[in-house]
Design a protein around this motif. Structure first.
Motif, PDB file in Angstrom:
ATOM      1  N   GLY A   1      -5.197   7.907  -5.811  1.00  0.00           N
ATOM      2  CA  GLY A   1      -6.442   7.572  -4.729  1.00  0.00           C
ATOM      3  C   GLY A   1      -6.775   6.827  -3.308  1.00  0.00           C
ATOM      4  N   THR A   2      -6.964   7.284  -2.967  1.00  0.00           N
ATOM      5  CA  THR A   2      -7.282   5.870  -1.399  1.00  0.00           C
ATOM      6  C   THR A   2      -8.494   4.597  -2.252  1.00  0.00           C
ATOM      7  OG1 THR A   2      -9.048   7.197  -0.777  1.00  0.00           O
ATOM      8  CG2 THR A   2      -7.139   7.866   0.137  1.00  0.00           C
ATOM      9  N   GLU A   3      -9.380   5.640  -3.209  1.00  0.00           N
ATOM     10  CA  GLU A   3     -10.540   4.948  -3.623  1.00  0.00           C
ATOM     11  C   GLU A   3      -9.954   3.337  -4.221  1.00  0.00           C
ATOM     12  OE1 GLU A   3     -10.500   7.993  -5.266  1.00  0.00           O
ATOM     13  OE2 GLU A   3     -11.728   8.738  -3.048  1.00  0.00           O
TER      14      GLU A   3
ATOM     15  N   ALA B   1      -7.015   1.511  -3.017  1.00  0.00           N
ATOM     16  CA  ALA B   1      -6.925   1.002  -2.329  1.00  0.00           C
ATOM     17  C   ALA B   1      -7.372  -0.161  -1.734  1.00  0.00           C
ATOM     18  CB  ALA B   1      -6.051   1.841  -1.191  1.00  0.00           C
TER      19      ALA B   1
ATOM     20  N   LEU C   1       2.476   4.370  -1.049  1.00  0.00           N
ATOM     21  CA  LEU C   1       2.049   4.987  -3.179  1.00  0.00           C
ATOM     22  C   LEU C   1       3.705   5.396  -3.457  1.00  0.00           C
ATOM     23  CD1 LEU C   1       0.193   8.134  -0.756  1.00  0.00           C
ATOM     24  CD2 LEU C   1       0.004   6.151  -2.352  1.00  0.00           C
TER      25      LEU C   1
ATOM     26  N   ASP D   1       1.462  -1.149  -0.170  1.00  0.00           N
ATOM     27  CA  ASP D   1       0.281   0.034  -0.241  1.00  0.00           C
ATOM     28  C   ASP D   1       0.950   1.224   0.032  1.00  0.00           C
ATOM     29  OD1 ASP D   1       0.964   0.085   1.628  1.00  0.00           O
ATOM     30  OD2 ASP D   1      -1.271   0.032   3.541  1.00  0.00           O
TER      31      ASP D   1
END
Length: 65
Positions: A61-63, A65, A29, A27
């Motif tokens: 973006g977090t969506e 992940a 970045l 995870d």
């Protein structure tokens, strides 16, 4: 781009035999500057007949992940 580039000699055979496919991800970045450098380098890679048939889409973006 005004950066110094380091070139390392590698035979085609060595490149093919040492390549790997990533099938597990973390995870963590990717630094945007590193990503830009990778994509800019890839943009200069050759293609058959110089047709350059690739399209690159970068998502983040977090969506995701």
């Amino acid at each position: 781009m005004n950066q110094s580039h380091t070139r390392t000699a590698m035979s085609v055979t060595d490149a093919v035999l040492s390549r790997m496919s990533a099938r597990a991800f973390t995870d963590q970045l990717v630094d945007p500057a590193l990503l830009r450098r990778i994509l800019e380098t890839a943009r200069h890679s050759p293609s058959g007949g110089n047709v350059q048939p690739w399209h690159i889409v970068v998502l983040g973006g977090t969506e995701l992940a």
